[in-house]
Design a protein around this motif. Structure first.
Motif, PDB file in Angstrom:
ATOM      1  N   LEU A   1     -48.900  -2.598 -17.006  1.00  0.00           N
ATOM      2  CA  LEU A   1     -48.237  -1.910 -15.899  1.00  0.00           C
ATOM      3  C   LEU A   1     -49.016  -2.117 -14.595  1.00  0.00           C
ATOM      4  N   ALA A   2     -50.325  -2.040 -14.684  1.00  0.00           N
ATOM      5  CA  ALA A   2     -51.176  -2.228 -13.508  1.00  0.00           C
ATOM      6  C   ALA A   2     -51.013  -3.642 -12.950  1.00  0.00           C
ATOM      7  N   GLU A   3     -50.949  -4.616 -13.850  1.00  0.00           N
ATOM      8  CA  GLU A   3     -50.782  -6.008 -13.422  1.00  0.00           C
ATOM      9  C   GLU A   3     -49.436  -6.204 -12.730  1.00  0.00           C
ATOM     10  N   GLU A   4     -48.395  -5.561 -13.249  1.00  0.00           N
ATOM     11  CA  GLU A   4     -47.065  -5.667 -12.651  1.00  0.00           C
ATOM     12  C   GLU A   4     -47.045  -5.101 -11.234  1.00  0.00           C
ATOM     13  N   LYS A   5     -47.816  -4.039 -11.020  1.00  0.00           N
ATOM     14  CA  LYS A   5     -47.798  -3.355  -9.735  1.00  0.00           C
ATOM     15  C   LYS A   5     -48.942  -3.793  -8.814  1.00  0.00           C
ATOM     16  N   GLY A   6     -49.741  -4.740  -9.269  1.00  0.00           N
ATOM     17  CA  GLY A   6     -50.835  -5.212  -8.447  1.00  0.00           C
ATOM     18  C   GLY A   6     -51.930  -4.178  -8.240  1.00  0.00           C
ATOM     19  N   ILE A   7     -52.156  -3.360  -9.270  1.00  0.00           N
ATOM     20  CA  ILE A   7     -53.186  -2.301  -9.202  1.00  0.00           C
ATOM     21  C   ILE A   7     -54.386  -2.752 -10.029  1.00  0.00           C
ATOM     22  N   SER A   8     -55.564  -2.626  -9.471  1.00  0.00           N
ATOM     23  CA  SER A   8     -56.751  -3.141 -10.154  1.00  0.00           C
ATOM     24  C   SER A   8     -57.463  -2.114 -11.025  1.00  0.00           C
ATOM     25  N   THR A   9     -57.181  -0.811 -10.820  1.00  0.00           N
ATOM     26  CA  THR A   9     -57.981   0.209 -11.507  1.00  0.00           C
ATOM     27  C   THR A   9     -57.153   1.206 -12.301  1.00  0.00           C
ATOM     28  N   ILE A  10     -57.579   1.421 -13.549  1.00  0.00           N
ATOM     29  CA  ILE A  10     -57.013   2.454 -14.415  1.00  0.00           C
ATOM     30  C   ILE A  10     -58.070   3.545 -14.556  1.00  0.00           C
ATOM     31  N   ILE A  11     -57.665   4.805 -14.406  1.00  0.00           N
ATOM     32  CA  ILE A  11     -58.618   5.907 -14.554  1.00  0.00           C
ATOM     33  C   ILE A  11     -58.058   6.971 -15.496  1.00  0.00           C
ATOM     34  N   ASP A  12     -58.970   7.755 -16.068  1.00  0.00           N
ATOM     35  CA  ASP A  12     -58.543   8.871 -16.913  1.00  0.00           C
ATOM     36  C   ASP A  12     -59.363  10.115 -16.591  1.00  0.00           C
ATOM     37  N   GLY A  13     -59.005  11.242 -17.218  1.00  0.00           N
ATOM     38  CA  GLY A  13     -59.616  12.521 -16.880  1.00  0.00           C
ATOM     39  C   GLY A  13     -60.757  12.952 -17.768  1.00  0.00           C
ATOM     40  N   SER A  14     -61.378  12.043 -18.503  1.00  0.00           N
ATOM     41  CA  SER A  14     -62.521  12.427 -19.338  1.00  0.00           C
ATOM     42  C   SER A  14     -63.598  13.091 -18.488  1.00  0.00           C
ATOM     43  N   ASN A  15     -64.187  14.162 -19.013  1.00  0.00           N
ATOM     44  CA  ASN A  15     -65.234  14.854 -18.264  1.00  0.00           C
ATOM     45  C   ASN A  15     -66.609  14.621 -18.898  1.00  0.00           C
ATOM     46  N   TYR A  16     -67.639  15.158 -18.277  1.00  0.00           N
ATOM     47  CA  TYR A  16     -69.015  14.906 -18.722  1.00  0.00           C
ATOM     48  C   TYR A  16     -69.282  15.499 -20.108  1.00  0.00           C
ATOM     49  N   ASP A  17     -68.666  16.635 -20.411  1.00  0.00           N
ATOM     50  CA  ASP A  17     -68.854  17.268 -21.720  1.00  0.00           C
ATOM     51  C   ASP A  17     -68.357  16.377 -22.859  1.00  0.00           C
ATOM     52  N   ASP A  18     -67.367  15.536 -22.565  1.00  0.00           N
ATOM     53  CA  ASP A  18     -66.773  14.692 -23.604  1.00  0.00           C
ATOM     54  C   ASP A  18     -67.777  13.708 -24.202  1.00  0.00           C
ATOM     55  N   LEU A  19     -68.829  13.414 -23.458  1.00  0.00           N
ATOM     56  CA  LEU A  19     -69.834  12.466 -23.956  1.00  0.00           C
ATOM     57  C   LEU A  19     -70.557  13.000 -25.183  1.00  0.00           C
ATOM     58  N   ALA A  20     -70.522  14.318 -25.366  1.00  0.00           N
ATOM     59  CA  ALA A  20     -71.214  14.929 -26.508  1.00  0.00           C
ATOM     60  C   ALA A  20     -70.364  14.907 -27.768  1.00  0.00           C
ATOM     61  N   ASP A  21     -69.078  14.552 -27.644  1.00  0.00           N
ATOM     62  CA  ASP A  21     -68.170  14.540 -28.788  1.00  0.00           C
ATOM     63  C   ASP A  21     -68.059  13.147 -29.393  1.00  0.00           C
ATOM     64  N   TYR A  22     -67.577  13.090 -30.633  1.00  0.00           N
ATOM     65  CA  TYR A  22     -67.285  11.816 -31.272  1.00  0.00           C
ATOM     66  C   TYR A  22     -65.925  11.345 -30.771  1.00  0.00           C
ATOM     67  N   ARG A  23     -65.917  10.317 -29.934  1.00  0.00           N
ATOM     68  CA  ARG A  23     -64.680   9.848 -29.313  1.00  0.00           C
ATOM     69  C   ARG A  23     -64.572   8.329 -29.410  1.00  0.00           C
ATOM     70  N   PRO A  24     -64.024   7.835 -30.515  1.00  0.00           N
ATOM     71  CA  PRO A  24     -63.862   6.383 -30.694  1.00  0.00           C
ATOM     72  C   PRO A  24     -62.988   5.758 -29.596  1.00  0.00           C
ATOM     73  N   GLY A  25     -62.144   6.570 -28.979  1.00  0.00           N
ATOM     74  CA  GLY A  25     -61.266   6.065 -27.926  1.00  0.00           C
ATOM     75  C   GLY A  25     -62.032   5.530 -26.728  1.00  0.00           C
TER      76      GLY A  25
END
Length: 246
Positions: free
Chosen positions: A108-132
């Motif tokens: 979708l980003a390539e279709e729209k000429g957008i270079s950056t994808i972002i998400d809402g992960s926060n700093y606390d998430d680093l302490a969890d098991y997150r294979p994603g």
């Protein structure tokens, strides 16, 4: 927190135009609100993933929230059920689900000429098991809130100050997380979980999880809400409803 907000604004400003993985939860709502303020409406796209792994009402809420934030909205259908690695539900399940999401967002980003994808992960998430997170790295998606070290509590505080209705929204995890590793994920099981949790929320409960163990449902609620479900009449109604769901 003022210094962190300044860093967040500077980071977002440097990105120009972004696709945001948007769930309508506490973190992604705050991120989109700030991105909209910094980058303007034409440069922020909230991407909402439609999937059996999320309740219909959560998807509807995300669409309404994006509209309230006055950002461009794109709803995509993810197809993780076509990936046997996801359906088999091993410990890396989350990786395959996120890989499907970010792969579609990259196209979708390539279709729209957008270079950056972002998400809402926060700093606390680093302490969890997150294979994603591995999928996020593979597709070079950024987590601005994590990069400036915003904790969940800080995001809630700033959301409240900004007048965002999500500031006290309960955390919502993918419905597949309710099924034990190694047990195949089926759309029927996800539908049972979704309906059971929706019913429990209708009783006034806020933070709810219904863990799926074949014919057994294990209910989890916040400690402060235990008394609500231990009332004999309510307990009986819950049992009857969950038995109806199988």
């Amino acid at each position: 927190m003022k210094e962190k907000v300044k860093k967040l604004e500077e980071l977002l400003s440097s990105l120009g135009k972004v696709l945001v993985a948007f769930s309508g939860g506490v973190d992604s709502t705050y991120l989109v609100a700030v991105a909209r303020q910094v980058l303007g409406k034409d440069n922020v796209f909230a991407v909402i993933a439609e999937s059996p792994t999320y309740p219909v009402e959560e998807i509807e809420h995300a669409i309404k929230m994006a509209d309230k934030l006055d950002v461009r909205t794109i709803v995509i259908k993810t197809e993780e059920f076509f990936d046997e690695n996801f359906v088999a539900n091993g410990r890396e399940r989350c990786y395959y689900c996120k890989k499907e999401l970010f792969a579609k967002m990259k196209r979708l980003a390539e279709e729209k000429g957008i270079s950056t994808i972002i998400d809402g992960s926060n700093y606390d998430d680093l302490a969890d098991y997150r294979p994603g997170n591995r999928a996020k790295e593979e597709f070079k998606a950024l987590s601005p809130l994590q990069l400036v070290e915003f904790s969940k509590d800080e995001i809630r505080q700033l959301s409240k100050q900004a007048g965002l209705p999500t500031h006290d929204k309960p955390s919502m995890a993918c419905l597949a997380s309710r099924i034990p590793y190694g047990v195949r994920i089926t759309e029927r099981a996800l539908a049972q979980i979704s309906a059971a949790e929706k019913y429990l929320r209708s009783l006034g409960l806020r933070q709810v999880r219904v863990r799926h163990h074949d014919i057994v449902a294990r209910i989890e609620v916040g400690v402060d809400e235990l008394s609500k479900i231990m009332n004999e009449e309510t307990r009986r109604k819950i049992i009857e409803r969950l038995e109806e769901l199988g």
